[in-house]
Write a protein that holds these residues in place. Structure first.
Motif, mmCIF file in Angstrom:
data_model
loop_
_atom_site.group_PDB
_atom_site.id
_atom_site.type_symbol
_atom_site.label_atom_id
_atom_site.label_comp_id
_atom_site.label_asym_id
_atom_site.label_seq_id
_atom_site.Cartn_x
_atom_site.Cartn_y
_atom_site.Cartn_z
ATOM 1 N N VAL A 1 0.852 -1.199 0.000
ATOM 2 C CA VAL A 1 0.000 0.000 0.000
ATOM 3 C C VAL A 1 0.885 1.246 0.000
ATOM 4 C CG1 VAL A 1 -1.717 1.338 1.295
ATOM 5 C CG2 VAL A 1 -2.007 -1.135 1.025
ATOM 6 N N SER A 2 2.004 1.196 0.710
ATOM 7 C CA SER A 2 2.867 2.388 0.696
ATOM 8 C C SER A 2 3.554 2.539 -0.668
ATOM 9 C CB SER A 2 3.808 2.415 1.901
ATOM 10 O OG SER A 2 5.061 1.928 1.578
ATOM 11 N N ASN A 3 3.843 1.425 -1.354
ATOM 12 C CA ASN A 3 4.331 1.522 -2.741
ATOM 13 C C ASN A 3 3.296 2.215 -3.629
ATOM 14 O OD1 ASN A 3 5.784 -1.795 -2.588
ATOM 15 N ND2 ASN A 3 6.833 0.175 -2.395
ATOM 16 N N ILE A 4 2.039 1.861 -3.399
ATOM 17 C CA ILE A 4 0.974 2.458 -4.212
ATOM 18 C C ILE A 4 0.948 3.973 -3.984
ATOM 19 C CG2 ILE A 4 -1.528 2.559 -4.574
ATOM 20 C CD1 ILE A 4 -1.677 -0.405 -3.867
ATOM 21 N N GLN A 5 1.088 4.388 -2.717
ATOM 22 C CA GLN A 5 1.102 5.828 -2.420
ATOM 23 C C GLN A 5 2.263 6.525 -3.133
ATOM 24 O OE1 GLN A 5 0.313 4.761 1.949
ATOM 25 N NE2 GLN A 5 -0.141 6.937 1.858
ATOM 26 N N GLU A 6 3.419 5.838 -3.146
ATOM 27 C CA GLU A 6 4.597 6.439 -3.785
ATOM 28 C C GLU A 6 4.381 6.665 -5.280
ATOM 29 O OE1 GLU A 6 7.452 4.137 -0.620
ATOM 30 O OE2 GLU A 6 7.474 3.500 -2.722
ATOM 31 N N ILE A 7 3.826 5.665 -5.945
ATOM 32 C CA ILE A 7 3.656 5.835 -7.403
ATOM 33 C C ILE A 7 2.506 6.788 -7.712
ATOM 34 C CG2 ILE A 7 4.770 3.682 -8.119
ATOM 35 C CD1 ILE A 7 2.002 2.423 -8.374
ATOM 36 N N ARG A 8 1.507 6.753 -6.855
ATOM 37 C CA ARG A 8 0.366 7.639 -7.046
ATOM 38 C C ARG A 8 0.812 9.099 -6.903
ATOM 39 N NH1 ARG A 8 -5.330 7.014 -7.269
ATOM 40 N NH2 ARG A 8 -6.073 9.133 -7.351
ATOM 41 N N ALA A 9 1.703 9.348 -5.934
ATOM 42 C CA ALA A 9 2.208 10.704 -5.724
ATOM 43 C C ALA A 9 2.958 11.214 -6.955
ATOM 44 C CB ALA A 9 3.127 10.746 -4.502
ATOM 45 N N ARG A 10 3.445 10.279 -7.787
ATOM 46 C CA ARG A 10 4.161 10.671 -9.003
ATOM 47 C C ARG A 10 3.257 10.636 -10.239
ATOM 48 N NH1 ARG A 10 7.141 8.870 -5.137
ATOM 49 N NH2 ARG A 10 9.197 9.786 -4.793
ATOM 50 N N GLY A 11 1.964 10.499 -9.957
ATOM 51 C CA GLY A 11 0.995 10.642 -11.052
ATOM 52 C C GLY A 11 0.599 9.356 -11.750
ATOM 53 N N ALA A 12 1.049 8.211 -11.241
ATOM 54 C CA ALA A 12 0.697 6.947 -11.899
ATOM 55 C C ALA A 12 -0.810 6.729 -11.898
ATOM 56 C CB ALA A 12 1.375 5.777 -11.193
ATOM 57 N N ARG A 13 -1.277 6.045 -12.942
ATOM 58 C CA ARG A 13 -2.672 5.616 -12.975
ATOM 59 C C ARG A 13 -2.692 4.207 -12.386
ATOM 60 N NH1 ARG A 13 -6.499 4.491 -17.731
ATOM 61 N NH2 ARG A 13 -8.371 4.343 -16.474
ATOM 62 N N VAL A 14 -3.265 4.067 -11.205
ATOM 63 C CA VAL A 14 -3.090 2.827 -10.440
ATOM 64 C C VAL A 14 -4.301 1.906 -10.569
ATOM 65 C CG1 VAL A 14 -2.632 1.859 -8.153
ATOM 66 C CG2 VAL A 14 -1.648 4.068 -8.781
ATOM 67 N N ILE A 15 -4.022 0.701 -11.007
ATOM 68 C CA ILE A 15 -5.069 -0.316 -11.110
ATOM 69 C C ILE A 15 -4.696 -1.420 -10.130
ATOM 70 C CG2 ILE A 15 -6.227 -1.937 -12.670
ATOM 71 C CD1 ILE A 15 -4.656 0.125 -14.820
ATOM 72 N N VAL A 16 -5.491 -1.585 -9.096
ATOM 73 C CA VAL A 16 -5.113 -2.593 -8.104
ATOM 74 C C VAL A 16 -5.944 -3.861 -8.245
ATOM 75 C CG1 VAL A 16 -4.405 -0.826 -6.421
ATOM 76 C CG2 VAL A 16 -6.648 -1.876 -6.219
ATOM 77 N N VAL A 17 -5.282 -4.964 -7.962
ATOM 78 C CA VAL A 17 -5.976 -6.243 -7.825
ATOM 79 C C VAL A 17 -5.886 -6.564 -6.334
ATOM 80 C CG1 VAL A 17 -6.036 -8.678 -8.473
ATOM 81 C CG2 VAL A 17 -5.207 -6.964 -10.117
ATOM 82 N N ALA A 18 -7.019 -6.517 -5.652
ATOM 83 C CA ALA A 18 -6.999 -6.666 -4.190
ATOM 84 C C ALA A 18 -8.164 -7.527 -3.730
ATOM 85 C CB ALA A 18 -7.086 -5.295 -3.518
#
Ligand code: BG6
Length: 369
Positions: A291-308
């Protein structure tokens, strides 16, 4: 025949539940795994100190996925190696080594040569194969067939889930022989395995349309990244391979923990990144870390698609798309998490107007080295 399906691959993805169920069938007795083909072959497993899995492409990712359960259940050190690399480095193998090959076709020359080499060095060989009487099983001491049924699309899908299933069965069979797993844990693993087909079916029913929809919006995407951790890591690799194979776009899978050691430099605004999120019930706080990896990439503008997994709310604030999988023991999650990735690759390929079943430059079975 592909029946009413738009492609063989669409048909074969829809058959993923059966591929698992048919591979398990006849191999569970009184809650324990007993593989009939391995009867009388206990010697193959009792004296070994090492397992090396050899395979190519998707089959190698099935091997990487299976390694976690094999080691956990049998306590035998297990490595996975690309078949074409294996025999060119003078590997340390002998009669205490079991070389497990995985091949849908059973004819892949790179894998066949690795098996022959292993035998010449005195190792024991076992083949996991989807094709009755193929060359690789004939050249091996033992075979455990996957029962995925014929796979026509060049890119492998239902064979992949069947291969992981066969590795899990093998792990439980060997664990029983060696007494390395207590009876409750073994029974629990069997129950989890038997529940997988129904859960895959749920993923297909709940997510197929959603994924097809957003893959249409992504038709012009130039690059997609996939992150995973533990058993989610080989699934990230498989997700990326599928995209390369049938969508012809740059795709890479990474271990999420590696992100900060390099790949995060790739993330710029708009970059689509799939993240396979481990269950919050997974040991070692992996969920928090991802989840903290997701925050890191999101902060850099990534379009995040999660499988959870269902009910995991921690991912919601940071995800552009959430693909849900039913609850499962962590080792069984990859069998569910890969399904959305297979659907996505098909969706993107279709959105780009490409031939899903017959990608350029590839053959279903490569019989040259
Ligand atoms: C490749 C196929 O050439 O071989 C892949 O295009 C496949 O889809 C790989 O995963 C291994 O094939 P097999 O038959 O040995 O599982």
């Amino acid at each position: 025949e592909k029946g009413g399906w738009s492609s063989f691959m669409a048909k074969e993805v829809s058959e993923e539940p059966e591929a698992v169920a048919n591979t398990v069938r006849g191999r569970v007795h009184d809650g324990q795994v007993v593989i009939p083909e391995l009867e009388g072959l206990d010697d193959l497993f009792t004296g070994i100190r090492r397992i090396i899995v050899v395979a190519c492409g998707t089959a190698a990712y099935a091997g990487q996925t299976g390694k976690y359960a094999l080691e956990q259940w049998t306590r035998i050190p297990t490595d996975v190696e690309l078949a074409h690399e294996f025999r060119y480095r003078d590997p340390v193998i002998g009669e205490d080594t079991l070389v497990v090959s995985i091949s849908q076709s059973g004819e892949t020359m790179d894998t066949l040569m690795a098996v022959k080499y292993a035998r010449e060095q005195g190792a024991k060989t076992l083949s996991i194969c989807n094709t009755q009487g193929a060359t690789i099983p004939r050249e091996s001491d033992a075979v455990v067939y996957t029962h995925a049924g014929p796979e026509v699309a060049v890119a492998s899908t239902k064979a992949f889930v069947a291969q992981i299933t066969a590795l899990y069965l093998l792990g439980l069979h060997v664990a029983r022989l060696r007494g390395s797993l207590d009876a409750d844990a073994a029974a629990q693993a069997v129950a989890e395995l038997e529940a997988v087909p129904e859960k895959i079916q749920l993923v297909l029913e709940n997510e197929q349309q959603h994924i097809e929809q957003f893959s249409r919006w992504m038709a012009d995407t130039q690059s997609v990244l996939f992150l995973g951790r533990h058993v989610g890591y080989p699934i990230a690799l498989e997700g990326a391979l599928k995209l390369k194979e049938i969508s012809y776009i740059h795709a890479e899978g990474f271990a999420a923990g590696e992100l900060k050691h390099g790949p995060i430099a790739l993330v710029e605004p708009g970059q689509p990144v799939f993240v396979i999120v481990p269950s919050p019930r997974h040991s070692g706080e992996l969920h928090k870390k991802v989840v903290s990896n997701i925050q890191e990439i999101r902060a850099r503008g990534a379009r995040v698609i999660v499988v959870a997994e269902e009910g995991d709310a921690a991912v919601l604030p940071f995800a552009d798309e959430v693909l849900r999988i039913p609850l499962a023991d962590p080792l069984f999650e990859p069998l569910l998490a890969v399904v959305p990735l297979h659907i996505f690759a098909m969706g993107l390929s279709t959105a780009k107007g490409l031939d899903v079943d017959k990608p350029r430059n590839l053959a279903k079975s490569v019989t040259v080295e």
